[in-house]
Design an enzyme around this catalytic site. Structure first.
Site, short mmCIF file in Angstrom:
data_model
loop_
_atom_site.label_atom_id
_atom_site.label_comp_id
_atom_site.label_asym_id
_atom_site.label_seq_id
_atom_site.Cartn_x
_atom_site.Cartn_y
_atom_site.Cartn_z
N SER A 105 -7.40 4.97 2.08
CA SER A 105 -6.59 6.18 2.01
C SER A 105 -6.92 7.08 0.83
O SER A 105 -6.52 8.23 0.82
CB SER A 105 -5.11 5.82 1.97
OG SER A 105 -4.73 5.45 0.67
N HIS A 128 -3.02 3.14 7.39
CA HIS A 128 -3.23 4.59 7.42
C HIS A 128 -3.79 5.07 8.75
O HIS A 128 -4.31 6.18 8.84
CB HIS A 128 -4.14 5.02 6.26
CG HIS A 128 -3.46 4.84 4.94
ND1 HIS A 128 -2.56 5.76 4.44
CD2 HIS A 128 -3.48 3.82 4.06
CE1 HIS A 128 -2.09 5.32 3.29
NE2 HIS A 128 -2.62 4.14 3.04
N LYS A 138 4.74 5.12 7.52
CA LYS A 138 3.89 6.31 7.37
C LYS A 138 3.93 7.10 8.68
O LYS A 138 4.91 7.79 8.93
CB LYS A 138 2.50 5.90 6.90
CG LYS A 138 2.58 5.17 5.52
CD LYS A 138 1.25 4.96 4.87
CE LYS A 138 1.31 3.94 3.72
NZ LYS A 138 2.04 4.41 2.54
N1 PLP Z 1 -1.80 -1.05 2.79
C1 PLP Z 1 -2.35 0.10 2.38
C2 PLP Z 1 -3.80 0.33 2.60
C3 PLP Z 1 -1.56 1.09 1.76
O1 PLP Z 1 -2.10 2.22 1.33
C4 PLP Z 1 -0.17 0.83 1.58
C5 PLP Z 1 0.72 1.83 0.94
O2 PLP Z 1 0.44 2.94 0.69
C6 PLP Z 1 0.34 -0.38 2.02
C7 PLP Z 1 -0.49 -1.31 2.62
C8 PLP Z 1 1.78 -0.70 1.85
O3 PLP Z 1 2.51 -0.20 2.94
P1 PLP Z 1 4.07 0.17 2.75
O4 PLP Z 1 4.10 1.53 2.15
O5 PLP Z 1 4.65 0.08 4.11
O6 PLP Z 1 4.63 -0.86 1.82
#
Ligand code: PLP
Length: 407
Positions: free
Chosen positions: A187, A215, A246
């Site tokens: 991301s 993402h 998201k």
């Molecule tokens: N995995 C990735 C690649 C992320 O960028 C994020 C959060 O931005 C997460 C997991 C965590 O997800 P959550 O926001 O639902 O805790």
């Protein structure tokens, strides 16, 4: 003992290193996204948000809000505790079914966030495999890194998206069990993993695959199951992890995999067992969002259209738009103070909110603004963003590509 000084010193250190974070006080306006009220020090002000990870604006979708309100009205606000102590609320059962079907897996298991699903999911899966070696992409998210660390297993890091390096490590590992952990969309750099090729290597060398689609879910593939669905390789991935927070516009995280794997994680993962379940209204809202995006292509098409236009307009304006194969548009700044100053100027002078991305989220010297268009950012908003960014770039003496070309 003056305990407070430990915290003051820690905060001073962050300020000295220009890493102290300030969050804008925002009030989202359902039905008017990306218009948002900023509670500024001078009072409320209408601004445009350009950095939300509610990528498709589903957080304000009438079906999603409707499901949440209706379910909360019928079932109340909370889940009433952990699933071990209090049982499982029915909307959560339905949501897990929906997720398993979305990813073409036997089962799915919900957690309180994507972070928790990676942290406790990876740790538990790897611990249950005797002598497991984890092969982890160098750019993996902190939640995956923490999961790997907590598993206590051996780990090796392969260079980001580098199939040759991954194969070298797989070959060298020999016959021992191996788990490859990687993301579909990274991301901060906005690039995409070669999922099919990684799964081919996994098959060749007898490894398991764990893919973070945080993402990508909702946004890619004909049903919004992610990049693995788009690429036609969903069945080759052993564990698909995702978020509901998201593109689905709600809250929570999950893994989807075989029935036995999910059952084992359900039975052994501390981050699942010892924490309160997601509330029924959140589950019902997330299920409504997933169902809608399974059949509606409008959001995905319009999203990609807005992203393409924003990339074209910002690039034509001479801004240092970093290469991106996805819906994320990073703009290079390369200096933490200027990155923060650019974000501040955008907000105070142009009513545009883009959070600065500094170390440790990205390496020092690669500080950036990260722009995320949604289906609701129209042409006028995109043009206004380009003008505002050029103005800020000029004020801060940051290089514009057309200026460099003219030199
Ligand atoms: N995995 C990735 C690649 C992320 O960028 C994020 C959060 O931005 C997460 C997991 C965590 O997800 P959550 O926001 O639902 O805790």
């Amino acid at each position: 003992m003056d305990y407070s000084r430990f915290f003051t010193t820690a905060l001073d250190r962050l300020r000295d290193e220009r890493r102290y974070r300030v969050f804008a006080d925002l009030e989202r306006i359902a039905g008017r996204f990306p218009h948002t009220t900023w509670h500024s020090p001078q009072g409320p002000r209408d601004i445009i948000v350009w950095c939300s990870n509610d990528y498709l604006g589903m957080g304000q979708h009438p079906k999603v809000i409707g499901a949440m309100v209706e379910t909360a009205t019928r079932m109340g606000a909370g889940a009433g505790g952990t699933r071990n102590i209090s049982g499982t609320n029915h909307p959560l059962v339905e949501l897990e079914r929906e997720l398993a079907e979305l990813h073409g897996k036997e089962s799915a298991l919900l957690f309180t966030s994507g972070y928790v699903s990676n942290e406790t999911g990876i740790a538990t899966i790897a611990k249950l495999i005797p002598d497991c070696l984890i092969l982890s992409d160098a750019y993996n998210h902190n939640s995956m890194i923490e999961g790997i660390r907590r598993s206590g297993c051996d780990k090796q890091i392969f260079r980001h998206n580098d199939l040759v390096h991954l194969e070298e490590l797989l070959k060298a590992a020999g016959d021992r069990p191996k788990l490859i952990a990687f993301e579909s969309i990274y991301s901060m750099d906005a690039d995409v993993a070669p999922i099919g090729a990684i799964c081919d290597l996994a098959k060749k060398y007898g490894a398991m695959t764990y893919l973070d689609e945080v993402h990508a879910v909702g946004m890619y593939g004909p049903h919004g199951a992610g990049v693995a669905e788009r690429d036609g390789v969903m069945n080759s991935v052993d564990v698909i992890e995702g978020t509901l927070g998201k593109a689905f516009g709600c809250f929570g995280g999950y893994i989807s995999a075989s029935a036995d794997l999910c059952d084992a994680v359900r039975s052994y993962a501390p981050g699942f067992i010892f924490t309160t379940a997601l509330p029924p209204a959140i589950c019902a809202a997330a299920a409504a969002s997933i169902r809608h995006l399974k059949s509606s292509q409008w959001e995905r098409d319009r999203h990609q259209d807005r992203v393409a236009r924003a990339k074209a307009v910002l690039t034509a304006a001479g801004l240092p738009v970093m290469p991106s194969d996805t819906h994320i548009i990073p703009i290079a700044v390369g200096d933490p103070e200027k990155c923060k100053a650019a974000s501040d100027l955008l907000l105070t002078e142009h009513g545009i909110y883009i959070q600065p991305i500094n170390f440790p989220t990205v390496p020092k010297g690669t500080e950036r603004l990260r722009v995320t268009p949604s289906p609701y950012h129209d042409d006028h908003l995109i043009d206004a963003l380009a003008e505002a960014l050029v103005d800020v770039w000029e004020k801060l003496g940051l290089p514009l590509r057309r200026a460099m070309a003219a030199e």
